[in-house]
Design a protein around this motif. Structure first.
Motif, short mmCIF file in Angstrom:
data_model
loop_
_atom_site.label_atom_id
_atom_site.label_comp_id
_atom_site.label_asym_id
_atom_site.label_seq_id
_atom_site.Cartn_x
_atom_site.Cartn_y
_atom_site.Cartn_z
N ARG A 362 0.83 -1.22 0.00
CA ARG A 362 0.00 0.00 0.00
C ARG A 362 0.86 1.26 0.00
N HIS A 403 -3.78 -2.81 -4.99
CA HIS A 403 -3.76 -1.43 -4.48
C HIS A 403 -3.69 -0.42 -5.62
N GLN A 407 -6.53 2.30 -5.86
CA GLN A 407 -6.13 3.69 -5.82
C GLN A 407 -6.55 4.44 -7.08
#
Length: 574
Positions: A362, A403, A407
């Motif tokens: 992350r 991620h 995102q």
């Protein structure tokens, strides 16, 4: 007679007086002599003090002093030698005791590692056997396996990684490989559980579909050799668990399969949903570790073990970048790492290694927003670290990709539609917008952050693994992404922003790899697709990203190609 007596008395008196006087004289003589001797003695003392000694006397005294000093030095040296010997003997004894203790401890660790590896191997065999039985019992197996193929590939990769770890004899820390093997088996166990749940859901859907088909068309059952296609209801069921996998309208093709939509391709949607499901499952597995108040200190130390090297990643030098890679690799391997003045290990508590792996994935992706959008050249050393860790830890790579998609869903590519009843704030947050004080961030800020994430992702695609290893997520994915993006209708601002960023970073490498095929794709972008972008750009909006894309395409045509991105690391950088 009387006279005679008088004379005798007088004689005695005179004799006594004479004797007395004589004694007085004698006393005076003795006193005089004593005074002379005392004066002589005092005189000699003064002479000794005032008159310099002869050279022979001085030499004798110096010689005596020197001999005394040498004797004292020899005595001290002997004493020091004895003390040194005693220290050496004591040190040797302590060293022998430590080595003996270390040897016995190592023997115990080797035996314990062997036992735990054996248990892990047995458990892995049981899990794989259970998985094979579940797959064998799966209905409409061929079509279903296509939807879980990535999970099955992941199981295969973990199995291969398990064999490497088990066969790796770490003589310094044998328990490390045992712990790593147990962590791998735990990941396989989680995957097997997810796949088995998917199979159960699939069988239920197939049975429901068959029952519905019989009710609608009472015809003889099809032969068992005919494989029924996967219907849109199956896909709906698959994506219902994904909060980002919802969309306004689904259409079915004549053969029952889900058609490509205007905001995402069905294959990309399946991959996106699987990755997000895996990510949520992974986060759920670490929830106990993350929420345990008694582990607050350990979590804090592990966070520093992740964040410190991540924040220090740069292209300062090859040695500097190697140091950051070694620290992060050691952490993911379950080894002890330095955090300030103390040592910490991710495997100290169950869930710690998974917590570190997800946190690292992350934070590296978040560097696209936090650092790359400010310093575009920073994308390449970060991408190099991601690629190297992805090669060694496939699960970490899957988390990184998940991620990236969470995102910035445009990297799928996926233009998330707003759901019925969904508030504007929830919708914009699903697209990656940030809110502050109830107000959504400005569009230029949002576009800049998304551009940073896209640049980092593209840098990963073109990053060259060392030692000529195959890239875990290389240029073939760049081609797939660009083709998928061009098959969707563009959106205002965001499409131009991500397209120009992606081509700036990956365009040169794609041109070298695919040659004329890429030139045809670039021609399509310059003509038809750019016209489509123009058409969705409101008049008078300024069109900053559109202008940037137009200037980039014009420069590429003028120069006859796309230049390599500034800041890209050379193959020999490290």
């Amino acid at each position: 007679m009387i006279m005679r007596l008088f004379e005798l008395k007088e004689q005695q008196r005179l004799s006594t007086a004479t004797i007395f006087m004589k004694k007085i004289e004698d006393f005076k003589e003795v006193s005089r002599r004593s005074d002379e001797e005392e004066c002589l003695r005092k005189k000699q003392e003064l002479e000794e003090r005032l008159v310099p000694k002869r050279e022979s006397q001085v030499d004798v005294e110096r010689t005596i002093q020197r001999l005394q000093d040498e004797a004292r030095q020899r005595f001290q040296q002997k004493e020091d030698q004895i003390n040194q010997k005693l220290k050496e003997i004591k040190s040797i004894q302590e060293k022998e005791l430590q080595e003996d203790l270390k040897k016995k401890t190592l023997e115990l660790h080797v035996a314990e590692a062997k036992r735990r590896k054996g248990m892990s191997s047995s458990k892995l065999e049981s899990l794989l056997k259970l998985l094979n039985e579940s797959v064998t019992a799966c209905q409409e197996r061929d079509s279903f396996l296509q939807t879980v193929q990535m999970k099955l590939d992941r199981v295969t990769a973990l199995k291969a990684q398990f064999q490497v770890v088990v066969n790796n004899a770490n003589h310094e820390d044998p328990l490390n490989s045992a712990i790593r093997s147990e962590n791998i088996v735990k990941q396989v166990e989680d995957l097997v559980e997810v796949i088995r749940d998917d199979i159960v859901k699939n069988n239920a859907i197939v049975q429901e579909k068959n029952a519905s088909s019989k009710r609608q068309q009472p015809q003889p059952a099809l032969p068992s050799s005919v494989v029924m296609p996967v219907t849109s209801s199956a896909v709906k069921q698959e994506h219902r668990n994904d909060q980002h996998g919802r969309f306004e309208k689904k259409t079915s093709a004549p053969n029952g399969e889900l058609e490509d939509l205007n905001f995402v391709r069905k294959e990309d949607l399946v991959v996106y949903s699987q990755l997000q499901s895996e990510l949520r499952q992974y986060e759920a597995n670490t929830a106990a570790f993350s929420g345990d108040l008694s582990l607050k200190t350990l979590r804090f130390e592990l966070q520093k073990a992740v964040l410190h090297p991540v924040n220090e990643i740069s292209d300062q030098s090859g040695q500097h970048l190697q140091d950051k890679l070694d620290r992060l690799r050691s952490l993911l391997q379950g080894n002890s790492v330095h955090v300030g003045s103390r040592m910490v290990r991710a495997t100290e508590h169950p869930g710690g290694l998974e917590y570190c792996t997800n946190l690292l994935a992350r934070r590296l992706v978040a560097q696209g927003e936090d650092q790359v959008n400010v310093n575009p050249k920073a994308a390449f050393p970060i991408a190099a670290i991601i690629t190297e860790l992805w090669l060694e830890f496939p699960v970490f790579g899957r988390l990184v990709l998940a991620h990236f998609y969470r995102q910035c869903p445009y990297l799928v590519p996926y233009y998330l539609p707003q759901q019925e009843g969904q508030s504007n704030e929830d919708y914009y947050k699903s697209l990656g917008y940030r809110y502050s004080g109830g107000k959504v961030e400005q569009q230029p800020t949002y576009l800049k952050r998304m551009s940073g994430v896209v640049r980092l992702y593209a840098a990963v695609l073109i990053s060259l693994p060392r030692r000529n290893q195959p890239h875990p997520h290389g240029l073939e994915h760049a081609w797939r992404y660009l083709a998928a993006l061009l098959n969707l209708s563009p959106r205002n601002d965001i499409t131009a922003a991500i397209l120009v960023e992606f081509l700036t970073v990956a365009g040169s490498a794609m041109s070298k790899e695919y040659g004329k095929q890429f030139q045809k794709m670039l021609h399509l972008i310059c003509t038809e697709y750019f016209t489509m972008i123009r058409n969705v750009t409101p008049k008078g909006s300024g069109g900053g990203p559109v202008t940037r894309l137009e200037e980039f395409l014009h420069e590429s045509i003028t120069k006859g190609g796309i230049s390599p991105p500034a800041g890209q690391l050379s193959p020999r950088f490290w």
